[in-house]
Design a protein around this motif. Structure first.
Motif, PDB file in Angstrom:
ATOM      1  N   MET A  15       0.585  -1.134  -0.099  1.00 41.46           N
ATOM      2  CA  MET A  15       0.048   0.042   0.046  1.00 41.46           C
ATOM      3  C   MET A  15       0.952   1.180  -0.080  1.00 41.46           C
ATOM      4  O   MET A  15       0.544   2.129  -0.590  1.00 41.46           O
ATOM      5  N   ILE A  16       2.045   1.360   0.755  1.00 42.51           N
ATOM      6  CA  ILE A  16       2.980   2.426   0.818  1.00 42.51           C
ATOM      7  C   ILE A  16       3.309   2.644  -0.719  1.00 42.51           C
ATOM      8  O   ILE A  16       3.297   3.973  -1.098  1.00 42.51           O
ATOM      9  N   ALA A  17       3.752   1.669  -1.385  1.00 38.68           N
ATOM     10  CA  ALA A  17       4.214   1.919  -2.806  1.00 38.68           C
ATOM     11  C   ALA A  17       3.019   2.796  -3.660  1.00 38.68           C
ATOM     12  O   ALA A  17       3.340   3.427  -4.602  1.00 38.68           O
ATOM     13  N   LEU A  18       1.860   2.135  -3.591  1.00 44.98           N
ATOM     14  CA  LEU A  18       0.934   2.777  -4.469  1.00 44.98           C
ATOM     15  C   LEU A  18       0.536   4.223  -3.954  1.00 44.98           C
ATOM     16  O   LEU A  18       0.678   5.132  -4.904  1.00 44.98           O
ATOM     17  N   LYS A  19       0.585   4.446  -3.047  1.00 45.20           N
ATOM     18  CA  LYS A  19       0.392   5.872  -2.206  1.00 45.20           C
ATOM     19  C   LYS A  19       1.760   6.836  -2.672  1.00 45.20           C
ATOM     20  O   LYS A  19       1.238   7.819  -3.260  1.00 45.20           O
ATOM     21  N   ALA A  20       2.936   6.219  -2.653  1.00 46.46           N
ATOM     22  CA  ALA A  20       3.939   6.995  -3.104  1.00 46.46           C
ATOM     23  C   ALA A  20       4.140   7.244  -4.498  1.00 46.46           C
ATOM     24  O   ALA A  20       4.457   8.494  -5.109  1.00 46.46           O
ATOM     25  N   LEU A  21       3.619   6.278  -5.422  1.00 42.15           N
ATOM     26  CA  LEU A  21       3.300   6.549  -6.852  1.00 42.15           C
ATOM     27  C   LEU A  21       2.234   7.694  -7.102  1.00 42.15           C
ATOM     28  O   LEU A  21       2.451   8.405  -7.911  1.00 42.15           O
ATOM     29  N   VAL A  22       1.106   7.454  -6.453  1.00 51.80           N
ATOM     30  CA  VAL A  22       0.331   8.695  -6.440  1.00 51.80           C
ATOM     31  C   VAL A  22       0.898  10.154  -6.276  1.00 51.80           C
ATOM     32  O   VAL A  22       0.656  10.949  -6.909  1.00 51.80           O
ATOM     33  N   ILE A  23       1.762  10.074  -4.995  1.00 53.76           N
ATOM     34  CA  ILE A  23       2.409  11.161  -4.761  1.00 53.76           C
ATOM     35  C   ILE A  23       3.250  11.664  -5.824  1.00 53.76           C
ATOM     36  O   ILE A  23       3.335  12.905  -6.135  1.00 53.76           O
ATOM     37  N   TRP A  24       4.247  10.866  -6.142  1.00 53.35           N
ATOM     38  CA  TRP A  24       5.039  10.789  -7.446  1.00 53.35           C
ATOM     39  C   TRP A  24       4.460  11.707  -8.599  1.00 53.35           C
ATOM     40  O   TRP A  24       4.958  12.471  -9.355  1.00 53.35           O
TER      41      TRP A  24
END
Length: 130
Positions: free
Chosen positions: A1-10
Protein backbone atom coordinates in the motif's frame (compact mmCIF):
# COMPACT_ATOMS: atom_id res chain seq x y z
CA UNK A 1 0.00 0.00 0.00
CA UNK A 2 2.88 2.38 0.72
CA UNK A 3 4.27 1.88 -2.78
CA UNK A 4 0.92 2.73 -4.41
CA UNK A 5 0.50 5.84 -2.27
CA UNK A 6 4.08 6.88 -3.02
CA UNK A 7 3.36 6.47 -6.74
CA UNK A 8 0.27 8.69 -6.46
CA UNK A 9 2.36 11.36 -4.72
CA UNK A 10 5.06 11.07 -7.39
CA UNK A 11 2.42 11.66 -10.09
CA UNK A 12 1.34 14.81 -8.23
CA UNK A 13 4.97 15.92 -8.17
CA UNK A 14 5.22 15.15 -11.89
CA UNK A 15 2.22 17.38 -12.62
CA UNK A 16 3.82 20.18 -10.58
CA UNK A 17 7.12 19.67 -12.40
CA UNK A 18 5.41 20.00 -15.77
CA UNK A 19 3.58 23.14 -14.62
CA UNK A 20 6.90 24.49 -13.33
CA UNK A 21 8.45 23.85 -16.75
CA UNK A 22 5.63 25.72 -18.46
CA UNK A 23 6.07 28.63 -16.03
CA UNK A 24 9.82 28.62 -16.61
CA UNK A 25 9.58 28.66 -20.40
CA UNK A 26 6.65 31.07 -20.71
CA UNK A 27 7.39 33.56 -17.92
CA UNK A 28 10.76 33.11 -16.25
CA UNK A 29 13.03 32.70 -19.31
CA UNK A 30 11.59 35.73 -21.14
CA UNK A 31 11.66 37.84 -17.98
CA UNK A 32 14.90 36.75 -16.34
CA UNK A 33 16.99 35.06 -19.02
CA UNK A 34 17.84 31.39 -19.18
CA UNK A 35 20.49 31.01 -16.43
CA UNK A 36 18.48 32.87 -13.78
CA UNK A 37 15.23 31.22 -14.88
CA UNK A 38 16.79 27.77 -14.53
CA UNK A 39 17.96 28.55 -11.00
CA UNK A 40 14.62 30.03 -9.92
CA UNK A 41 12.70 27.17 -11.53
CA UNK A 42 14.93 24.55 -9.91
CA UNK A 43 14.57 26.13 -6.48
CA UNK A 44 10.81 26.47 -6.92
CA UNK A 45 10.45 22.84 -7.98
CA UNK A 46 12.60 21.70 -5.05
CA UNK A 47 10.39 23.67 -2.64
CA UNK A 48 7.26 22.20 -4.24
CA UNK A 49 8.62 18.66 -3.91
CA UNK A 50 9.42 19.16 -0.24
CA UNK A 51 6.04 20.84 0.34
CA UNK A 52 4.05 18.06 -1.30
CA UNK A 53 6.06 15.49 0.61
CA UNK A 54 5.59 17.32 3.91
CA UNK A 55 1.81 17.45 3.52
CA UNK A 56 1.46 13.90 2.17
CA UNK A 57 3.79 12.17 4.63
CA UNK A 58 1.06 11.44 7.21
CA UNK A 59 -0.99 9.75 4.46
CA UNK A 60 1.95 7.43 3.72
CA UNK A 61 2.09 6.29 7.36
CA UNK A 62 5.85 5.86 7.35
CA UNK A 63 8.41 7.03 9.85
CA UNK A 64 11.21 4.50 9.73
CA UNK A 65 14.28 5.91 7.99
CA UNK A 66 14.56 2.88 5.69
CA UNK A 67 11.03 3.49 4.43
CA UNK A 68 11.70 7.20 3.93
CA UNK A 69 14.83 6.40 1.93
CA UNK A 70 13.03 3.72 -0.10
CA UNK A 71 10.29 6.15 -1.12
CA UNK A 72 12.78 8.90 -1.98
CA UNK A 73 15.00 6.60 -4.02
CA UNK A 74 11.90 5.18 -5.71
CA UNK A 75 10.86 8.70 -6.70
CA UNK A 76 14.35 9.36 -8.00
CA UNK A 77 14.26 6.18 -10.11
CA UNK A 78 10.81 7.02 -11.50
CA UNK A 79 11.97 10.54 -12.34
CA UNK A 80 15.08 9.31 -14.15
CA UNK A 81 13.13 6.70 -16.11
CA UNK A 82 10.54 9.32 -17.06
CA UNK A 83 13.14 11.93 -18.06
CA UNK A 84 15.23 9.61 -20.20
CA UNK A 85 12.22 7.86 -21.79
CA UNK A 86 10.48 11.14 -22.60
CA UNK A 87 13.69 12.64 -23.99
CA UNK A 88 14.41 9.63 -26.17
CA UNK A 89 10.82 9.63 -27.45
CA UNK A 90 11.35 13.27 -28.45
CA UNK A 91 14.34 12.17 -30.51
CA UNK A 92 16.99 13.68 -28.26
CA UNK A 93 20.45 12.16 -28.31
CA UNK A 94 22.18 10.78 -25.21
CA UNK A 95 24.62 13.73 -25.11
CA UNK A 96 21.63 16.12 -25.21
CA UNK A 97 19.93 14.23 -22.39
CA UNK A 98 23.05 14.11 -20.26
CA UNK A 99 23.60 17.86 -20.71
CA UNK A 100 20.77 18.38 -18.21
CA UNK A 101 22.86 16.63 -15.56
CA UNK A 102 25.53 19.33 -15.48
CA UNK A 103 25.49 22.64 -13.68
CA UNK A 104 26.04 24.50 -16.96
CA UNK A 105 24.35 27.88 -17.54
CA UNK A 106 22.36 27.91 -14.30
CA UNK A 107 21.05 24.37 -14.60
CA UNK A 108 20.53 22.91 -11.12
CA UNK A 109 18.66 19.76 -12.21
CA UNK A 110 21.09 17.49 -10.31
CA UNK A 111 20.18 19.41 -7.13
CA UNK A 112 16.46 18.89 -7.85
CA UNK A 113 17.13 15.17 -8.23
CA UNK A 114 18.93 15.12 -4.88
CA UNK A 115 15.97 16.92 -3.28
CA UNK A 116 13.62 14.36 -4.84
CA UNK A 117 15.56 11.50 -3.26
CA UNK A 118 15.88 13.25 0.10
CA UNK A 119 12.37 14.78 0.26
CA UNK A 120 10.73 12.11 2.46
CA UNK A 121 13.58 12.28 4.96
CA UNK A 122 13.64 16.10 4.89
CA UNK A 123 9.86 16.23 5.37
CA UNK A 124 10.07 13.80 8.28
CA UNK A 125 12.79 15.94 9.86
CA UNK A 126 10.66 19.05 9.42
CA UNK A 127 7.80 17.23 11.14
CA UNK A 128 10.11 16.14 13.95
CA UNK A 129 9.67 12.48 13.08
CA UNK A 130 13.19 11.50 12.08
Amino acid sequence: MIALKALVIWFAILVLAIANGVLRESVLVPGLGTPTALIVSGLLLSALIIGVTYFSLPWLHIRRPVQLWAVGLGWLALTLVFEFSFGLLQGKSWPELLEAYTFKDGNIWPLVLAVTALAPYIAAKLRGWA
